[in-house]
Write a protein that holds these residues in place. Structure first.
Motif, PDB file in Angstrom:
ATOM      1  N   ALA A 227      14.673  71.382 -57.712  1.00 31.13           N
ATOM      2  CA  ALA A 227      14.718  72.165 -56.472  1.00 31.13           C
ATOM      3  C   ALA A 227      14.367  73.633 -56.655  1.00 31.13           C
ATOM      4  N   SER A 228      14.461  74.161 -57.856  1.00 36.70           N
ATOM      5  CA  SER A 228      14.183  75.585 -58.069  1.00 36.70           C
ATOM      6  C   SER A 228      12.763  75.926 -57.643  1.00 36.70           C
ATOM      7  N   GLY A 229      12.632  76.922 -56.776  1.00 41.43           N
ATOM      8  CA  GLY A 229      11.324  77.354 -56.305  1.00 41.43           C
ATOM      9  C   GLY A 229      10.779  76.560 -55.138  1.00 41.43           C
ATOM     10  N   ALA A 230      11.500  75.537 -54.704  1.00 41.59           N
ATOM     11  CA  ALA A 230      11.030  74.717 -53.587  1.00 41.59           C
ATOM     12  C   ALA A 230      11.166  75.459 -52.267  1.00 41.59           C
ATOM     13  N   THR A 231      10.323  75.106 -51.308  1.00 38.18           N
ATOM     14  CA  THR A 231      10.429  75.623 -49.941  1.00 38.18           C
ATOM     15  C   THR A 231      10.998  74.534 -49.038  1.00 38.18           C
ATOM     16  N   LEU A 232      11.441  74.932 -47.866  1.00 33.75           N
ATOM     17  CA  LEU A 232      11.992  73.983 -46.916  1.00 33.75           C
ATOM     18  C   LEU A 232      10.977  72.909 -46.552  1.00 33.75           C
ATOM     19  N   SER A 233       9.762  73.297 -46.236  1.00 36.20           N
ATOM     20  CA  SER A 233       8.744  72.329 -45.824  1.00 36.20           C
ATOM     21  C   SER A 233       8.394  71.380 -46.965  1.00 36.20           C
ATOM     22  N   GLU A 234       8.384  71.881 -48.197  1.00 35.54           N
ATOM     23  CA  GLU A 234       8.109  71.016 -49.345  1.00 35.54           C
ATOM     24  C   GLU A 234       9.211  69.987 -49.545  1.00 35.54           C
ATOM     25  N   ALA A 235      10.459  70.418 -49.339  1.00 37.78           N
ATOM     26  CA  ALA A 235      11.581  69.485 -49.479  1.00 37.78           C
ATOM     27  C   ALA A 235      11.499  68.375 -48.440  1.00 37.78           C
ATOM     28  N   VAL A 236      11.191  68.745 -47.198  1.00 38.20           N
ATOM     29  CA  VAL A 236      11.050  67.736 -46.143  1.00 38.20           C
ATOM     30  C   VAL A 236       9.920  66.774 -46.483  1.00 38.20           C
ATOM     31  N   ASP A 237       8.792  67.307 -46.945  1.00 40.61           N
ATOM     32  CA  ASP A 237       7.645  66.464 -47.305  1.00 40.61           C
ATOM     33  C   ASP A 237       7.994  65.514 -48.455  1.00 40.61           C
ATOM     34  N   PHE A 238       8.787  65.996 -49.414  1.00 38.07           N
ATOM     35  CA  PHE A 238       9.211  65.150 -50.528  1.00 38.07           C
ATOM     36  C   PHE A 238       9.988  63.942 -50.004  1.00 38.07           C
ATOM     37  N   PHE A 239      10.955  64.189 -49.116  1.00 36.96           N
ATOM     38  CA  PHE A 239      11.736  63.092 -48.551  1.00 36.96           C
ATOM     39  C   PHE A 239      10.838  62.131 -47.766  1.00 36.96           C
ATOM     40  N   LYS A 240       9.915  62.668 -46.987  1.00 34.92           N
ATOM     41  CA  LYS A 240       9.061  61.823 -46.147  1.00 34.92           C
ATOM     42  C   LYS A 240       8.124  60.966 -46.983  1.00 34.92           C
ATOM     43  N   GLU A 241       7.562  61.543 -48.031  1.00 36.05           N
ATOM     44  CA  GLU A 241       6.631  60.779 -48.874  1.00 36.05           C
ATOM     45  C   GLU A 241       7.365  59.640 -49.567  1.00 36.05           C
ATOM     46  N   ALA A 242       8.573  59.922 -50.038  1.00 34.29           N
ATOM     47  CA  ALA A 242       9.340  58.862 -50.694  1.00 34.29           C
ATOM     48  C   ALA A 242       9.750  57.774 -49.702  1.00 34.29           C
ATOM     49  N   LEU A 243      10.163  58.186 -48.514  1.00 33.50           N
ATOM     50  CA  LEU A 243      10.536  57.202 -47.491  1.00 33.50           C
ATOM     51  C   LEU A 243       9.368  56.283 -47.164  1.00 33.50           C
ATOM     52  N   ALA A 244       8.176  56.852 -47.079  1.00 28.72           N
ATOM     53  CA  ALA A 244       6.990  56.034 -46.761  1.00 28.72           C
ATOM     54  C   ALA A 244       6.796  54.939 -47.798  1.00 28.72           C
ATOM     55  N   ALA A 245       7.096  55.239 -49.072  1.00 26.16           N
ATOM     56  CA  ALA A 245       6.973  54.233 -50.125  1.00 26.16           C
ATOM     57  C   ALA A 245       7.988  53.109 -49.923  1.00 26.16           C
ATOM     58  N   TYR A 246       9.186  53.463 -49.510  1.00 22.40           N
ATOM     59  CA  TYR A 246      10.203  52.438 -49.279  1.00 22.40           C
ATOM     60  C   TYR A 246       9.870  51.574 -48.062  1.00 22.40           C
ATOM     61  N   LYS A 247       9.122  52.106 -47.131  1.00 22.40           N
ATOM     62  CA  LYS A 247       8.815  51.366 -45.912  1.00 22.40           C
ATOM     63  C   LYS A 247       7.624  50.431 -46.087  1.00 22.40           C
ATOM     64  N   ARG A 248       6.837  50.630 -47.154  1.00 24.07           N
ATOM     65  CA  ARG A 248       5.647  49.789 -47.326  1.00 24.07           C
ATOM     66  C   ARG A 248       6.033  48.335 -47.630  1.00 24.07           C
TER      67      ARG A 248
END
Length: 248
Positions: A227-248
């Motif tokens: 998390a060090s150096g992360a931005t809010l938008s990057e954190a949200v994108d990280f969660f969304k990209e991982a969720l997309a993998a679980y939904k496939r």
């Protein structure tokens, strides 16, 4: 002792308040905590009908009862001195029952009988406030965008900001996500998300590599990203990209 560890130890006084004054819940959720991004503090659930909470103020590194001007700076205090103050102040406030520090788990570090909490490291505390606040905002934004719902709470044993929710796509899957403190998986505070079907963790070994972070599949199964150096938008994108993998 590093500032994060001191805050982790201090959070246990709040967990003990939940054990002392609230009805026990099977999932231990009576011990979990909220984080106020405006007040910059951890807070218990309301402990009485008046909404009294015990809080850990990050900036002041102090315990405080939220409805009264009762504050204890932790710097230079032993564990016994802190517990004594909590017992006395809880009695003054008229809380039903007695404050008792009796946890059913152990942390990997603690204060010895004669050891005291150190002076707060202001710079480090601000970093931890920023990360804790960003995690809460990122999880909230992610859940909203995905049409999901969950409380966002801090579990005092692991000291992670976390959420858990079933997916609404009919798959029978659920996800847990949040911000964890450094451990054997990542030597930094880190964002994580994991998938489940029932009580079983979903394997990640066949998932496509992430833009940020990585998949792990040994013990903990899920995605992690320092998390060090992360931005809010990057954190949200990280969660969304991982969720997309679980939904496939």
């Amino acid at each position: 002792m590093e500032m994060l560890q001191q805050l982790h130890l201090a959070a246990q006084y709040l967990a003990a308040a939940g054990i002392s004054f609230l009805d026990k819940k099977a999932d231990d959720s009576h011990t979990n905590l909220g984080f106020s991004t405006t007040q910059k503090r951890l807070e218990t659930w309301p402990l009485d009908a008046n909404g009294q909470m015990l809080a850990l103020n990050y900036e002041n590194f102090a315990l405080e009862w939220t409805s009264q001007n009762l504050v204890l700076s932790l710097a230079g205090k032993t564990h016994a001195e802190v517990v004594q103050w909590l017992v006395q102040s809880a009695q003054e406030l008229g809380l039903k029952g007695q404050y008792t520090f009796d946890l059913h788990y152990k942390l990997p570090y603690g204060l010895g009988p004669e050891e005291t909490f150190g002076n707060p490291d202001g710079k480090r505390i601000q970093e931890l406030i920023t990360l804790r606040s960003m995690a809460q905002e990122a999880i909230s934004e992610f859940l909203w965008d995905e049409g999901l719902s969950s409380e966002i709470r801090i579990w005092p044993h692991h000291f992670d900001t976390g959420a858990f929710t079933a997916l609404n796509d009919g798959s029978g899957k659920s996800i847990g996500l949040g911000l964890a403190i450094p451990d054997t998986i990542v030597d930094d505070l880190y964002f994580y998300i994991s998938g489940y079907r029932g009580h079983n963790s979903l394997n990640t070994w066949a998932f496509k590599a992430l833009t940020r972070g990585k998949w792990v599949n040994d013990g903990f199964k899920g995605a992690v990203w320092a998390a060090s150096g992360a931005t809010l938008s990057e954190a949200v994108d990280f969660f969304k990209e991982a969720l997309a993998a679980y939904k496939r």
